[in-house]
Design a protein around this motif. Structure first.
Motif, PDB file in Angstrom:
ATOM      1  N   ILE A  89     -41.673 -37.774   5.618  1.00  0.00           N
ATOM      2  CA  ILE A  89     -42.624 -38.085   4.539  1.00  0.00           C
ATOM      3  C   ILE A  89     -43.333 -36.806   4.092  1.00  0.00           C
ATOM      4  O   ILE A  89     -43.553 -36.587   2.898  1.00  0.00           O
ATOM      5  CB  ILE A  89     -43.628 -39.154   5.013  1.00  0.00           C
ATOM      6  CG1 ILE A  89     -42.878 -40.472   5.250  1.00  0.00           C
ATOM      7  CG2 ILE A  89     -44.758 -39.352   4.020  1.00  0.00           C
ATOM      8  CD1 ILE A  89     -43.656 -41.513   6.008  1.00  0.00           C
ATOM      9  N   ALA A  90     -43.669 -35.917   5.044  1.00  0.00           N
ATOM     10  CA  ALA A  90     -44.333 -34.656   4.707  1.00  0.00           C
ATOM     11  C   ALA A  90     -43.444 -33.785   3.829  1.00  0.00           C
ATOM     12  O   ALA A  90     -43.907 -33.181   2.859  1.00  0.00           O
ATOM     13  CB  ALA A  90     -44.717 -33.906   5.972  1.00  0.00           C
ATOM     14  N   SER A  91     -42.158 -33.718   4.162  1.00  0.00           N
ATOM     15  CA  SER A  91     -41.248 -32.892   3.355  1.00  0.00           C
ATOM     16  C   SER A  91     -41.075 -33.467   1.956  1.00  0.00           C
ATOM     17  O   SER A  91     -40.998 -32.733   0.988  1.00  0.00           O
ATOM     18  CB  SER A  91     -39.898 -32.729   4.042  1.00  0.00           C
ATOM     19  OG  SER A  91     -39.220 -33.966   4.120  1.00  0.00           O
ATOM     20  N   MET A  92     -41.066 -34.800   1.861  1.00  0.00           N
ATOM     21  CA  MET A  92     -40.974 -35.428   0.539  1.00  0.00           C
ATOM     22  C   MET A  92     -42.242 -35.167  -0.277  1.00  0.00           C
ATOM     23  O   MET A  92     -42.190 -35.017  -1.494  1.00  0.00           O
ATOM     24  CB  MET A  92     -40.761 -36.946   0.674  1.00  0.00           C
ATOM     25  CG  MET A  92     -39.351 -37.300   1.088  1.00  0.00           C
ATOM     26  SD  MET A  92     -39.026 -39.076   1.300  1.00  0.00           S
ATOM     27  CE  MET A  92     -40.205 -39.892   0.315  1.00  0.00           C
ATOM     28  N   GLY A  93     -43.392 -35.087   0.411  1.00  0.00           N
ATOM     29  CA  GLY A  93     -44.666 -34.857  -0.275  1.00  0.00           C
ATOM     30  C   GLY A  93     -44.987 -33.391  -0.493  1.00  0.00           C
ATOM     31  O   GLY A  93     -46.015 -33.059  -1.073  1.00  0.00           O
ATOM     32  N   GLY A  94     -44.137 -32.493  -0.004  1.00  0.00           N
ATOM     33  CA  GLY A  94     -44.351 -31.063  -0.206  1.00  0.00           C
ATOM     34  C   GLY A  94     -45.397 -30.472   0.728  1.00  0.00           C
ATOM     35  O   GLY A  94     -45.933 -29.389   0.467  1.00  0.00           O
ATOM     36  N   PHE A  95     -45.691 -31.143   1.831  1.00  0.00           N
ATOM     37  CA  PHE A  95     -46.664 -30.615   2.803  1.00  0.00           C
ATOM     38  C   PHE A  95     -45.956 -29.640   3.728  1.00  0.00           C
ATOM     39  O   PHE A  95     -44.911 -29.953   4.288  1.00  0.00           O
ATOM     40  CB  PHE A  95     -47.278 -31.756   3.622  1.00  0.00           C
ATOM     41  CG  PHE A  95     -48.122 -32.691   2.810  1.00  0.00           C
ATOM     42  CD1 PHE A  95     -49.429 -32.364   2.492  1.00  0.00           C
ATOM     43  CD2 PHE A  95     -47.610 -33.898   2.357  1.00  0.00           C
ATOM     44  CE1 PHE A  95     -50.213 -33.221   1.739  1.00  0.00           C
ATOM     45  CE2 PHE A  95     -48.394 -34.765   1.606  1.00  0.00           C
ATOM     46  CZ  PHE A  95     -49.696 -34.430   1.294  1.00  0.00           C
ATOM     47  N   THR A  96     -46.527 -28.435   3.870  1.00  0.00           N
ATOM     48  CA  THR A  96     -45.927 -27.408   4.720  1.00  0.00           C
ATOM     49  C   THR A  96     -46.917 -26.976   5.797  1.00  0.00           C
ATOM     50  O   THR A  96     -48.108 -27.243   5.693  1.00  0.00           O
ATOM     51  CB  THR A  96     -45.527 -26.170   3.888  1.00  0.00           C
ATOM     52  OG1 THR A  96     -46.699 -25.673   3.224  1.00  0.00           O
ATOM     53  CG2 THR A  96     -44.464 -26.519   2.855  1.00  0.00           C
ATOM     54  N   GLU A  97     -46.402 -26.301   6.822  1.00  0.00           N
ATOM     55  CA  GLU A  97     -47.255 -25.840   7.914  1.00  0.00           C
ATOM     56  C   GLU A  97     -48.266 -24.811   7.420  1.00  0.00           C
ATOM     57  O   GLU A  97     -47.990 -24.033   6.514  1.00  0.00           O
ATOM     58  CB  GLU A  97     -46.409 -25.211   9.019  1.00  0.00           C
ATOM     59  CG  GLU A  97     -45.674 -26.231   9.858  1.00  0.00           C
ATOM     60  CD  GLU A  97     -45.035 -25.609  11.078  1.00  0.00           C
ATOM     61  OE1 GLU A  97     -45.746 -24.912  11.831  1.00  0.00           O
ATOM     62  OE2 GLU A  97     -43.830 -25.819  11.272  1.00  0.00           O
ATOM     63  N   LYS A  98     -49.430 -24.825   8.050  1.00  0.00           N
ATOM     64  CA  LYS A  98     -50.497 -23.868   7.738  1.00  0.00           C
ATOM     65  C   LYS A  98     -50.523 -22.783   8.810  1.00  0.00           C
ATOM     66  O   LYS A  98     -50.096 -22.992   9.936  1.00  0.00           O
ATOM     67  CB  LYS A  98     -51.863 -24.565   7.709  1.00  0.00           C
ATOM     68  CG  LYS A  98     -51.944 -25.795   6.835  1.00  0.00           C
ATOM     69  CD  LYS A  98     -51.851 -25.475   5.373  1.00  0.00           C
ATOM     70  CE  LYS A  98     -52.076 -26.753   4.542  1.00  0.00           C
ATOM     71  NZ  LYS A  98     -51.695 -26.598   3.175  1.00  0.00           N
ATOM     72  N   SER A  99     -51.072 -21.618   8.457  1.00  0.00           N
ATOM     73  CA  SER A  99     -51.163 -20.499   9.394  1.00  0.00           C
ATOM     74  C   SER A  99     -52.429 -20.604  10.233  1.00  0.00           C
ATOM     75  O   SER A  99     -53.451 -21.100   9.773  1.00  0.00           O
ATOM     76  CB  SER A  99     -51.188 -19.173   8.631  1.00  0.00           C
ATOM     77  OG  SER A  99     -49.996 -19.001   7.903  1.00  0.00           O
ATOM     78  N   TYR A 100     -52.327 -20.101  11.461  1.00  0.00           N
ATOM     79  CA  TYR A 100     -53.473 -20.033  12.361  1.00  0.00           C
ATOM     80  C   TYR A 100     -54.140 -18.662  12.236  1.00  0.00           C
ATOM     81  O   TYR A 100     -53.490 -17.687  11.886  1.00  0.00           O
ATOM     82  CB  TYR A 100     -53.027 -20.171  13.821  1.00  0.00           C
ATOM     83  CG  TYR A 100     -52.526 -21.528  14.225  1.00  0.00           C
ATOM     84  CD1 TYR A 100     -53.408 -22.511  14.646  1.00  0.00           C
ATOM     85  CD2 TYR A 100     -51.161 -21.816  14.220  1.00  0.00           C
ATOM     86  CE1 TYR A 100     -52.949 -23.760  15.048  1.00  0.00           C
ATOM     87  CE2 TYR A 100     -50.700 -23.059  14.614  1.00  0.00           C
ATOM     88  CZ  TYR A 100     -51.597 -24.027  15.029  1.00  0.00           C
ATOM     89  OH  TYR A 100     -51.143 -25.254  15.422  1.00  0.00           O
ATOM     90  N   PHE A 101     -55.431 -18.604  12.594  1.00  0.00           N
ATOM     91  CA  PHE A 101     -56.058 -17.310  12.809  1.00  0.00           C
ATOM     92  C   PHE A 101     -55.581 -16.837  14.159  1.00  0.00           C
ATOM     93  O   PHE A 101     -55.490 -17.606  15.109  1.00  0.00           O
ATOM     94  CB  PHE A 101     -57.590 -17.432  12.847  1.00  0.00           C
ATOM     95  CG  PHE A 101     -58.214 -17.422  11.489  1.00  0.00           C
ATOM     96  CD1 PHE A 101     -58.246 -16.261  10.736  1.00  0.00           C
ATOM     97  CD2 PHE A 101     -58.773 -18.563  10.967  1.00  0.00           C
ATOM     98  CE1 PHE A 101     -58.829 -16.252   9.486  1.00  0.00           C
ATOM     99  CE2 PHE A 101     -59.357 -18.565   9.727  1.00  0.00           C
ATOM    100  CZ  PHE A 101     -59.385 -17.403   8.986  1.00  0.00           C
ATOM    101  N   SER A 102     -55.293 -15.549  14.266  1.00  0.00           N
ATOM    102  CA  SER A 102     -54.907 -14.992  15.560  1.00  0.00           C
ATOM    103  C   SER A 102     -55.723 -13.738  15.809  1.00  0.00           C
ATOM    104  O   SER A 102     -56.321 -13.186  14.892  1.00  0.00           O
ATOM    105  CB  SER A 102     -53.407 -14.672  15.576  1.00  0.00           C
ATOM    106  OG  SER A 102     -53.091 -13.798  14.514  1.00  0.00           O
ATOM    107  N   ALA A 103     -55.763 -13.304  17.043  1.00  0.00           N
ATOM    108  CA  ALA A 103     -56.536 -12.114  17.387  1.00  0.00           C
ATOM    109  C   ALA A 103     -55.928 -10.890  16.717  1.00  0.00           C
ATOM    110  O   ALA A 103     -54.708 -10.785  16.570  1.00  0.00           O
ATOM    111  CB  ALA A 103     -56.551 -11.925  18.898  1.00  0.00           C
TER     112      ALA A 103
END
Length: 201
Positions: free
Chosen positions: A175-189
């Motif tokens: 459902i996420a791929s159909m809705g165009g939702f993609t992974e978000k980036s994390y803050f890293s050190a």
């Protein structure tokens, strides 16, 4: 009605109920993903809010330090330069969906944090500056802001983790791929964050 018609109608009703169940489930999952996506945006907004607070405090801190520590011009120029690099970045909501833009934003913020930590270490060598009320108030505000940034970044990462987990699980991933939702980036050190800043006199 004959028995065949009743069976066909029953099968149609069952099929319609199954389809409605799948549609209802899909809508429910999509709504969860949208809610999680909005949570990420809200978390990001809080991080930006704290970065802005720091950005606004720096000129006052630098001016106060200038009056007492003119010989530390290089450190002060480093803070001013790092602040201007942060100020040149245009941060839009799309940054969350672009890992390269997110990394560039984080790198500029890390540079500013590093410059500020060097400035605060330098001030330890100036007893007059440490006793100045204006400086102490600004230093306290800046340290409080750095703590708030740390807290908001941690909360943001927790929100991103929940969102990324949700959109990667099956069948939500479909459902996420159909809705165009993609992974978000994390803050890293930042690279070298495990090392104390080096200040030479």
């Amino acid at each position: 009605m004959n028995r065949t018609v009743v069976m066909i109608l029953g099968a149609v009703v069952v099929l319609v109920l199954i389809i409605l169940g799948f549609v209802g489930y899909g809508i429910s999952v999509n709504n969860k993903i949208v809610t999680a996506d909005e949570g990420v945006k809200a978390g990001w907004s809080q991080v930006e809010n704290q970065y802005q607070r720091r950005f606004d405090l720096i000129p006052n801190l630098v001016e106060t330090v200038k009056g007492f520590a003119k010989q530390e011009k290089e450190v002060l120029e480093g803070v001013t330069l790092a602040r201007s690099r942060v100020g040149q970045l245009t941060v839009t909501p799309e940054v969350l969906n672009d890992p390269k833009a997110f990394a560039k934003f984080q790198q500029a913020q890390d540079g500013l944090s590093s410059a500020l930590s060097r400035l605060l270490v330098v001030t330890e060598n100036y007893p007059t500056l440490r006793s100045n009320e204006n400086f102490l108030a600004l230093q306290s505000e800046l340290e409080g802001t750095e703590n708030r940034i740390s807290v908001e970044r941690r909360r943001f990462n927790e929100t991103v983790q929940s969102y990324n987990t949700l959109i990667r699980r099956f069948p939500a991933s479909f459902i996420a791929s159909m809705g165009g939702f993609t992974e978000k980036s994390y803050f890293s050190a930042a690279s070298g964050a495990d090392q104390a800043p080096k200040v030479k006199f």
